[in-house]
Scaffold this active site. Structure first.
Site, mmCIF file in Angstrom:
data_model
loop_
_atom_site.group_PDB
_atom_site.id
_atom_site.type_symbol
_atom_site.label_atom_id
_atom_site.label_comp_id
_atom_site.label_asym_id
_atom_site.label_seq_id
_atom_site.Cartn_x
_atom_site.Cartn_y
_atom_site.Cartn_z
ATOM 1 N N TYR A 54 0.841 -1.200 0.000
ATOM 2 C CA TYR A 54 0.000 0.000 0.000
ATOM 3 C C TYR A 54 0.877 1.251 0.000
ATOM 4 O O TYR A 54 0.647 2.183 -0.777
ATOM 5 C CB TYR A 54 -0.913 -0.034 1.225
ATOM 6 C CG TYR A 54 -1.820 1.154 1.359
ATOM 7 C CD1 TYR A 54 -2.988 1.247 0.610
ATOM 8 C CD2 TYR A 54 -1.520 2.195 2.245
ATOM 9 C CE1 TYR A 54 -3.826 2.340 0.734
ATOM 10 C CE2 TYR A 54 -2.359 3.284 2.374
ATOM 11 C CZ TYR A 54 -3.509 3.354 1.615
ATOM 12 O OH TYR A 54 -4.326 4.434 1.740
ATOM 13 N N ALA A 56 3.903 1.578 -1.057
ATOM 14 C CA ALA A 56 4.584 1.704 -2.344
ATOM 15 C C ALA A 56 3.669 2.337 -3.391
ATOM 16 O O ALA A 56 4.119 3.166 -4.184
ATOM 17 C CB ALA A 56 5.066 0.336 -2.819
ATOM 18 N N LYS A 58 1.308 4.419 -2.790
ATOM 19 C CA LYS A 58 1.165 5.829 -2.440
ATOM 20 C C LYS A 58 2.403 6.630 -2.830
ATOM 21 O O LYS A 58 2.301 7.768 -3.269
ATOM 22 C CB LYS A 58 0.869 5.983 -0.943
ATOM 23 C CG LYS A 58 -0.468 5.382 -0.544
ATOM 24 C CD LYS A 58 -1.605 5.951 -1.371
ATOM 25 C CE LYS A 58 -2.937 5.394 -0.961
ATOM 26 N NZ LYS A 58 -4.043 6.030 -1.649
ATOM 27 N N ILE A 87 -6.037 9.351 10.336
ATOM 28 C CA ILE A 87 -7.313 10.062 10.268
ATOM 29 C C ILE A 87 -8.380 9.158 10.871
ATOM 30 O O ILE A 87 -8.440 7.962 10.574
ATOM 31 C CB ILE A 87 -7.685 10.424 8.813
ATOM 32 C CG1 ILE A 87 -6.564 11.230 8.146
ATOM 33 C CG2 ILE A 87 -9.016 11.172 8.747
ATOM 34 C CD1 ILE A 87 -6.236 12.561 8.820
#
Length: 153
Positions: A54, A56, A58, A87
């Site tokens: 994930y 990578a 991004k 968040i």
């Protein structure tokens, strides 16, 4: 492939697949380039243990942001990104995490966020709204961390 050219969807899909940026955002963003003068927002996030693939994808999106900013500037298209940190959303529940795993994740997030709290979706939305506004008309190729200081910790 230079996205400022008239790239075909198969060619775009191939680049997205090769780079690992198949987040859906990359494909949607690449096809949005038809709108001259548009501001393109690419959303990224800091990685965490167990999330290397994930993370990578991004990072690929962050590099797309920088490259597209240069390629598309002559067309009046700004490319900016928002990189949210921890968040407060229900994504962990949607991923099937147990209450214990959610608690451990929250503890990890707070330990790695200097402000010692999670952000809100509204804080991320306000950042996106600003970057999409005329007030940010001279910003391109930038990645704005909305992460309570996690990127510098």
């Amino acid at each position: 492939m230079n996205v400022s050219s008239a790239a075909s969807r198969p060619a775009t899909d191939r680049v997205v697949a090769i780079t690992g940026a198949g987040t859906g955002i990359g494909r949607a963003t690449a096809h949005a380039f038809a709108a001259e003068g548009a501001t393109v927002l690419v959303i990224g996030r800091r990685g965490r243990p167990g999330g290397s693939v994930y993370a990578a994808t991004k990072m690929a999106m962050e590099l797309f942001t920088r490259t597209w900013a240069v390629e598309l500037a002559p067309r009046g298209i700004r490319v900016v990104a928002v990189a949210p940190g921890a968040i407060g959303t229900p994504i962990g529940k949607h991923q099937g995490l147990t209450p214990e795993q959610l608690a451990a994740l929250r503890e990890w997030q707070l330990a790695h966020t200097p402000m010692r709290r999670r952000g809100t979706p509204e804080e991320v939305a306000r950042s996106i709204t600003y970057l999409a506004s005329p007030d940010a008309s001279f910003i391109t190729g930038a990645v704005l961390p909305v992460d309570g200081g996690a990127v510098v910790a």
